[in-house]
Design a protein around this motif. Structure first.
Motif, PDB file in Angstrom:
ATOM      1  N   PRO A  55       0.841  -1.209   0.000  1.00  0.00           N
ATOM      2  CA  PRO A  55       0.000   0.000   0.000  1.00  0.00           C
ATOM      3  C   PRO A  55       0.872   1.254   0.000  1.00  0.00           C
ATOM      4  N   GLU A  56       0.335   2.313  -0.536  1.00  0.00           N
ATOM      5  CA  GLU A  56       1.067   3.575  -0.560  1.00  0.00           C
ATOM      6  C   GLU A  56       0.740   4.411   0.672  1.00  0.00           C
ATOM      7  N   ASP A  57       1.716   5.195   1.103  1.00  0.00           N
ATOM      8  CA  ASP A  57       1.521   6.142   2.197  1.00  0.00           C
ATOM      9  C   ASP A  57       1.002   5.474   3.469  1.00  0.00           C
ATOM     10  N   GLN A  58       1.476   4.286   3.749  1.00  0.00           N
ATOM     11  CA  GLN A  58       1.082   3.589   4.978  1.00  0.00           C
ATOM     12  C   GLN A  58       2.353   3.219   5.751  1.00  0.00           C
ATOM     13  N   PRO A  59       2.356   3.439   7.062  1.00  0.00           N
ATOM     14  CA  PRO A  59       3.557   3.136   7.853  1.00  0.00           C
ATOM     15  C   PRO A  59       3.929   1.652   7.753  1.00  0.00           C
ATOM     16  N   TYR A  60       5.222   1.401   7.827  1.00  0.00           N
ATOM     17  CA  TYR A  60       5.681   0.014   7.780  1.00  0.00           C
ATOM     18  C   TYR A  60       6.975  -0.131   8.578  1.00  0.00           C
ATOM     19  N   VAL A  61       7.262  -1.353   8.919  1.00  0.00           N
ATOM     20  CA  VAL A  61       8.562  -1.692   9.489  1.00  0.00           C
ATOM     21  C   VAL A  61       9.248  -2.620   8.504  1.00  0.00           C
ATOM     22  N   VAL A  62      10.552  -2.781   8.662  1.00  0.00           N
ATOM     23  CA  VAL A  62      11.293  -3.732   7.824  1.00  0.00           C
ATOM     24  C   VAL A  62      11.685  -4.907   8.708  1.00  0.00           C
ATOM     25  N   ARG A  63      11.342  -6.112   8.250  1.00  0.00           N
ATOM     26  CA  ARG A  63      11.675  -7.332   8.990  1.00  0.00           C
ATOM     27  C   ARG A  63      12.722  -8.132   8.225  1.00  0.00           C
ATOM     28  N   PHE A  64      13.541  -8.824   8.990  1.00  0.00           N
ATOM     29  CA  PHE A  64      14.555  -9.698   8.404  1.00  0.00           C
ATOM     30  C   PHE A  64      13.946 -11.064   8.131  1.00  0.00           C
ATOM     31  N   LYS A  65      14.301 -11.634   6.984  1.00  0.00           N
ATOM     32  CA  LYS A  65      13.803 -12.968   6.638  1.00  0.00           C
ATOM     33  C   LYS A  65      14.677 -14.025   7.306  1.00  0.00           C
ATOM     34  N   SER A  66      14.262 -14.471   8.454  1.00  0.00           N
ATOM     35  CA  SER A  66      15.005 -15.514   9.150  1.00  0.00           C
ATOM     36  C   SER A  66      14.775 -16.849   8.450  1.00  0.00           C
ATOM     37  N   PRO A  67      15.718 -17.777   8.543  1.00  0.00           N
ATOM     38  CA  PRO A  67      15.534 -19.092   7.908  1.00  0.00           C
ATOM     39  C   PRO A  67      14.335 -19.814   8.519  1.00  0.00           C
ATOM     40  N   LEU A  68      13.623 -20.574   7.703  1.00  0.00           N
ATOM     41  CA  LEU A  68      12.421 -21.272   8.155  1.00  0.00           C
ATOM     42  C   LEU A  68      12.685 -22.725   8.533  1.00  0.00           C
TER      43      LEU A  68
END
Length: 464
Positions: free
Chosen positions: A135-148
């Protein structure tokens, strides 16, 4: 491989004794291996970080003798670097933007709790979404892709080999919605940039290490060797001092602080007392234990008292002078001689100040019980003779004072204690002091004669 270690405190408080031990272990390991000791200030907690704490940390480390080879580096001055690394991970698909609201995340977390599901995966709503769906203009955080899947293993210098399943890892946040990076990300970025080879820290960070391992790999770096040292039990604000400046203010010597902290969890045979040079020579992780160490104030005091005896009197006197001045006492030319005598009777410089005040001030208070017992009228004539002889001495030395006292014992057929104890009461206010001849000498001719005459006056009053 050249050893490179770092000590990375936050500047949200003074240098805690537990953190000081971590710094010391890093410093000793670096010096033992002719390596590099780096200081990094983790100051990203903008609300609690203060420059005065930075200054206090640097001052405490300098006092302890731990000079950094590089730094201090400040994380707040490296924000552009962290954001650049976040962008790199996003571009490589190793991190992702998460637009989930707190309410959404809490709802999914509760569902996982109720169903017995995997709590590590409840927040992965946006993990596999195409960027075109963002989505545009919506707050976000960045998460790290941990191994599954799979396992992660650390061969720890202290804990040995430790393995966890990848299923225990979550996709933790590396960049908050306000644009600030998080601890588990910044420390890895810094360790990579500073080419840290060994991360030595408290074992409360062991869980963080497994989160951080995949980040090293994502940044294209070899993970450092870890050494997670058990924490020190018995340190709490409720129980008193917890910081290096507090113990320094109480009159503990830096040699004792380093010595005691090093021995909390590390040993070298049965040896208890170590100079800094000896610590550097002997320190390794083969003799660092896995169990938590107990902070023992009495043992700490013993170590300090032993170091007070080890220092040359002149050096001890220089360390002691600020405490005498702080107490409003007059520092004179006999301070080193007094230190040589009184260090046997004290565990800290503060205690030595309290027990030695009568050498440096005329403001003494006599114990009433001691006065009643020893300043008796029946001693007045003999004591009068003693004062006359002392006052007539050509040279004020311990040997000459000794001669006067012994001649008085012979003249009046009295035991030495009948002169010595009244003398102590006159000079110190009680019956505890170093040898009486030494005490009389160190108090000084003018002060000693004046106090003896004052005590003699009490005796004469009681003789009437």
């Amino acid at each position: 491989m050249s050893v490179r270690v770092r000590f990375a405190p936050s500047n949200t408080g003074f240098l805690h004794m537990g953190n000081a031990r971590t710094a010391l272990f890093n410093y000793l390991y670096a010096r033992h291996n002719d390596g590099t000791f780096i200081l990094r200030i983790e100051d990203t907690d903008l609300e609690r970080s203060e420059e005065r704490y930075t200054d206090a940390i640097l001052e405490a480390m300098e006092w302890m003798g731990m000079e950094a080879d590089e730094g201090p580096f400040f994380q707040t001055k490296r924000m552009d670097y962290y954001k650049e690394k976040v962008d790199d991970l996003l571009e490589k698909g190793l991190a992702y933007k998460c637009f989930a609201t707190k309410e959404e995340l809490e709802e999914r977390r509760q569902e996982a709790l109720e169903s017995g599901g995997d709590l590590s995966s409840y927040s992965r709503i946006w993990r596999d979404c195409d960027p075109s769906e963002h989505p545009e203009d919506q707050p976000y955080v960045v998460r790290f892709k941990s191994p599954l899947e799979g396992e992660l293993t650390i061969d720890d210098l202290v804990q040995g080999e430790v393995t966890v399943s990848a299923t225990e890892l979550d996709d933790f946040i590396i960049l908050r919605s306000d644009g600030s990076p998080t601890y588990n990300f910044t420390v890895v970025c810094d360790d990579v940039a500073m080419e840290i080879t060994h991360v030595i820290r408290g074992d409360d960070h062991l869980n963080n290490a497994f989160r951080q391992l995949p980040v090293y790999e994502a940044l294209g770096a070899e993970p450092p060797t870890f050494g997670h040292v058990p924490l020190v039990a018995g340190l709490s604000k409720r129980k008193g001092s917890t910081s290096v400046p507090e113990y320094r203010a109480q009159g503990y010597l830096r040699e004792a602080v380093n010595n005691y902290l090093a021995r909390l969890g590390w040993s070298h045979g049965d040896q208890e007392l170590f100079s800094m040079d000896e610590l550097i020579e002997f320190f390794d992780f083969d003799h660092v234990g896995k169990s938590a160490s107990q902070f023992d104030v009495k043992k700490f005091q013993w170590v300090n008292s032993e170091w007070m005896k080890r220092l040359e009197p002149a050096e001890l006197a220089e360390r002691w002078k600020p405490f005498l001045e702080e107490a409003g006492l007059e520092v004179n030319d006999k301070v080193a001689d007094v230190a040589a005598e009184m260090r046997e009777r004290a565990k800290t410089l503060v205690e030595m100040t309290e027990k030695s005040s009568y050498f440096f001030t005329d403001d003494i208070e006599r114990d009433e019980g001691a006065v009643d017992k020893w300043l008796k009228g029946k001693y007045a004539d003999a004591f009068d003779d003693l004062v006359d002889e002392l006052e007539g001495l050509d040279e004020w030395t311990s040997d000459n004072i000794d001669t006067v006292y012994r001649s008085m014992c012979d003249k009046h057929d009295m035991g030495l204690k009948h002169f010595a104890q009244p003398t102590r009461v006159c000079l110190t206010g009680n019956t505890s002091s170093p040898g009486v001849f030494t005490t009389v000498y160190l108090v000084g001719r003018e002060r000693a004669i004046a106090r003896l005459k004052d005590g003699l006056a009490v005796m004469k009053e009681r003789a009437e």
